[in-house]
Design a protein around this motif. Structure first.
Motif, mmCIF file in Angstrom:
data_model
loop_
_atom_site.group_PDB
_atom_site.id
_atom_site.type_symbol
_atom_site.label_atom_id
_atom_site.label_comp_id
_atom_site.label_asym_id
_atom_site.label_seq_id
_atom_site.Cartn_x
_atom_site.Cartn_y
_atom_site.Cartn_z
ATOM 1 N N GLU A 1 0.847 -1.195 0.000
ATOM 2 C CA GLU A 1 0.000 0.000 0.000
ATOM 3 C C GLU A 1 0.876 1.235 0.000
ATOM 4 O O GLU A 1 1.969 1.212 0.549
ATOM 5 N N TYR A 2 0.390 2.303 -0.615
ATOM 6 C CA TYR A 2 1.124 3.549 -0.438
ATOM 7 C C TYR A 2 0.201 4.698 -0.069
ATOM 8 O O TYR A 2 -0.998 4.672 -0.338
ATOM 9 N N TYR A 3 0.772 5.664 0.586
ATOM 10 C CA TYR A 3 0.056 6.821 1.117
ATOM 11 C C TYR A 3 0.802 8.072 0.690
ATOM 12 O O TYR A 3 1.990 8.207 1.002
ATOM 13 N N LEU B 1 6.144 9.262 -6.634
ATOM 14 C CA LEU B 1 5.181 8.299 -7.163
ATOM 15 C C LEU B 1 5.760 7.402 -8.258
ATOM 16 O O LEU B 1 5.446 6.226 -8.345
ATOM 17 N N GLN C 1 -3.344 2.282 -3.598
ATOM 18 C CA GLN C 1 -3.215 3.612 -2.996
ATOM 19 C C GLN C 1 -4.254 3.758 -1.902
ATOM 20 O O GLN C 1 -5.428 3.470 -2.096
#
Ligand code: ADP
Ligand code: MG
Length: 589
Positions: A220-222, A351, A367
């Motif tokens: 996951e990315y934030y 990103l 995301q």
């Protein structure tokens, strides 16, 4: 016949495997073990982290060693002290039914005399870091001229760390006719060179795609602004009250800083990086393994290969410089078939790195948004309710209950529940009620300039917090340690506060005015022949509970003393059951 039996392992090893609870071999084990048992061959085995490489070389090695002979027959080289100890422990478990087999760990930062003694007693298998090994060969303490097997574990990392020449030197002291087994998660050019130079027609085993991530891990990315990295980290931790996580930072300095801030903010955290002494690193690793700390903040090198069970989340506080490193990071979770989550906190400008990583791990990132303050409050509230429900009640509380009933008399069930929950909940609510959302769309631009550095000063309330190297294992609890300190220092009843006893060390607070007295009293101070050492902790404000930053009020108490920066403190909630937490001491609620 179990699948392990089919690989050709002896009953003594199969019994150990049964005790360990391994039901079936992992892919790398299934492929490597028969080959290594049957042939005298060199081998290059590539498999992702967490796939059981230790057992893949460990079982065949143990089976092939002659335990009746005391000659050193097997040498395992591994990059760090932590890995060295981990492999040694693991092999000792595998060999528990093999009589007379000694596995000895050789690594820097510990007494060489003690290690020499163990070698002298006879170690058929030696697990070593290259630096210390070379040192011991140079001093003539160890003889590896008769080894039959040499294992290069985490070969890629050993080369990353600049051990090429050491490895070359060490191998020049080994006989030509031996088998060399190389295990690695990745196959960079350098590893291929080693394989070519030091091995003879090695067989090759590759498990999964080269460099692929473990598919039990969700990625996951934030996206946040660089300034908000730290705040985002806290929210991710707060959203997962039972988190047990390795948090990766890019530099030692950031690692230290993030750990200090978390501790100050009341989280159960500790730092692991190369600037700490071996002793400090051991303390932190042990505390983490025992789940006494929830968040291990680490550099890539320090945490490489570390196998701790049940890590729920890997958090990339910053992405690594080399994107290949991401695989090693996320491999700290989702181990032994369990699932895990790898989270990346990043700025808009980073990103594109996500895309590059996706190619390497052959998986897509999801995301996600950093939860809002109120979402966190809600999660915490439910967590608290279920924690109350699951709490095992300690019998010793009975004696106090009549008095407690008196105090709480007149409250009905609903009111009582409301108030109980509110005691803890208010802390989160008060903290988060006025905070804003972190996923601001313009965040990226600001972040790029900001570079993710967060240099807020830490708050300070003026009291001095000390670290002392005694704890529960020395028979202390907070009361007896307080008594010991008061007696030794000849102080009054209230001069020592906030005593927090951990297993092998403790903390306490005292007035800044008597800090000279305290430090001088504990200079060269011994109890029963053992040095009792007191130092100023870096965390004067480590009381449980969260505070808002208070810029400019920071007090430095650590001038001229080596500060202990890597200690951890239990969090007010979420700490270890039975762990002492200051608030609980003041009363039972
Ligand atoms: P690697 O070196 O490939 O990163 P490790 O050898 O450290 O992986 O093993 C990872 C974890 O998996 C360890 O905790 C180990 O005890 C466990 N493990 C290894 N083999 C098995 C198996 N066959 N079944 C269950 N667990 C296993
Ligand atoms: Mg390994």
């Amino acid at each position: 016949m179990t699948k392990f039996e089919a690989l050709g392992l002896e009953p003594s090893l199969l019994n150990a495997i049964a005790d360990l609870g391994f039901e079936s071999p992992s892919e790398v084990q299934e492929k490597a073990i028969p080959v290594l048992l049957e042939d005298e061959t060199d081998l290059v085995a590539l498999a992702q982290t967490g796939t059981g490489k230790t057992a893949a070389f460990g079982f065949p090695l143990i089976q092939k060693i002659e335990s009746e002979s005391r000659t050193t027959q097997g040498l395992i080289l591994s990059p760090t002290r932590e890995l060295c100890l981990q492999i040694t422990n693991e092999l000792q478990l595998y060999a528990k039914y093999v009589k007379g087999l000694n596995v000895v760990a050789i690594y820097g930062g510990a007494s060489i005399t003690e290690q020499a003694k163990q070698i002298k007693r006879g170690a058929q298998i030696v697990v070593a870091t290259p630096g210390r090994m070379k040192d011991m060969i140079g001093r003539g303490i160890i003889d590896i001229s008769k080894i039959d097997y040499c294992v290069l574990d985490e070969a890629d990392e050993m080369l990353n760390m600049g051990f090429y020449e050491d490895i070359q030197d060490i191998l020049s002291n080994t006989p030509r006719e031996k088998s060399t087994w190389l295990f690695s998660a990745t196959m960079p050019k350098e590893v291929a060179i080693i394989a070519k130079k030091f091995m003879h027609q090695p067989k090759e085993i590759t498990v999964g795609a080269k460099n692929a991530g473990v598919d039990t891990v969700r990625h996951e990315y934030y996206v946040v602004s660089g300034r908000e990295r730290y705040e985002a980290l806290k929210r991710l931790a707060d959203t997962n009250p039972d988190i047990f996580s390795v948090v990766f930072c890019r530099t030692k300095r950031d690692t230290q800083k993030v750990a200090e801030k978390l501790i100050e903010d009341g989280y159960s955290a500790g730092a692991l990086h190369g600037d700490l002494s071996q002793n400090q690193r051991d303390l932190v690793m042990n505390a983490f393994r025992k789940k006494q700390i929830q968040l291990l903040i680490a550099t890539d090198v320090a945490a490489r290969g570390i196998d701790v069970d049940d890590v729920t989340h890997v958090i990339n506080y910053q992405l690594p410089d080399e994107i290949e490193t991401y695989t090693h990071r996320s491999g700290r979770t989702g181990r032994a078939g369990k699932s895990g989550i790898s989270m990346v906190i990043l700025t808009r400008s980073e990103l594109r790195k996500v895309k590059a990583i996706e190619k390497i791990i052959k998986q897509e990132f999801i995301q996600k948004k950093i939860p809002t303050g109120m979402e966190i409050c809600e999660i915490q509230l439910y967590h608290l309710a279920s924690k109350i429900k699951d709490t095992k009640v300690n019998k010793e509380i009975d004696a106090y209950l009549p008095a407690i009933y008196d105090v709480l008399q007149g409250l009905d069930r609903e009111e009582l529940i409301k108030k109980m929950v509110a005691v803890e909940f208010s802390r989160f609510y008060n903290y988060y009620k006025n905070t804003r959302e972190l996923n601001s769309p313009d965040g990226g631009q600001r972040a790029a300039r900001d570079g993710g550095q967060n240099s807020d000063a830490f708050a300070g309330d003026g009291s001095v917090r000390y670290f002392i190297n005694v704890g529960e294992k020395d028979g202390y609890d907070w009361m007896s340690l307080k008594d010991f300190l008061r007696d030794t220092l000849e102080l009054e009843k209230d001069d020592i506060q906030r005593v927090d006893v951990k297993e092998s060390f403790s903390f306490f607070n005292s007035d800044a005015a008597i800090s000279g007295h305290i430090l001088s009293t504990f200079t060269d101070f011994k109890v029963d022949g053992r040095f009792v050492n007191v130092e100023i902790s870096k965390n004067p404000d480590s009381a449980p509970g969260r505070k808002h930053k208070d810029k400019g009020k920071r007090k430095k108490h650590d001038k001229g003393r080596k500060a202990h920066k890597d200690r951890s403190f239990s969090r007010k909630q979420g700490g270890k059951p039975g762990g002492r937490r200051s608030k609980k001491r003041d009363g039972f609620f």
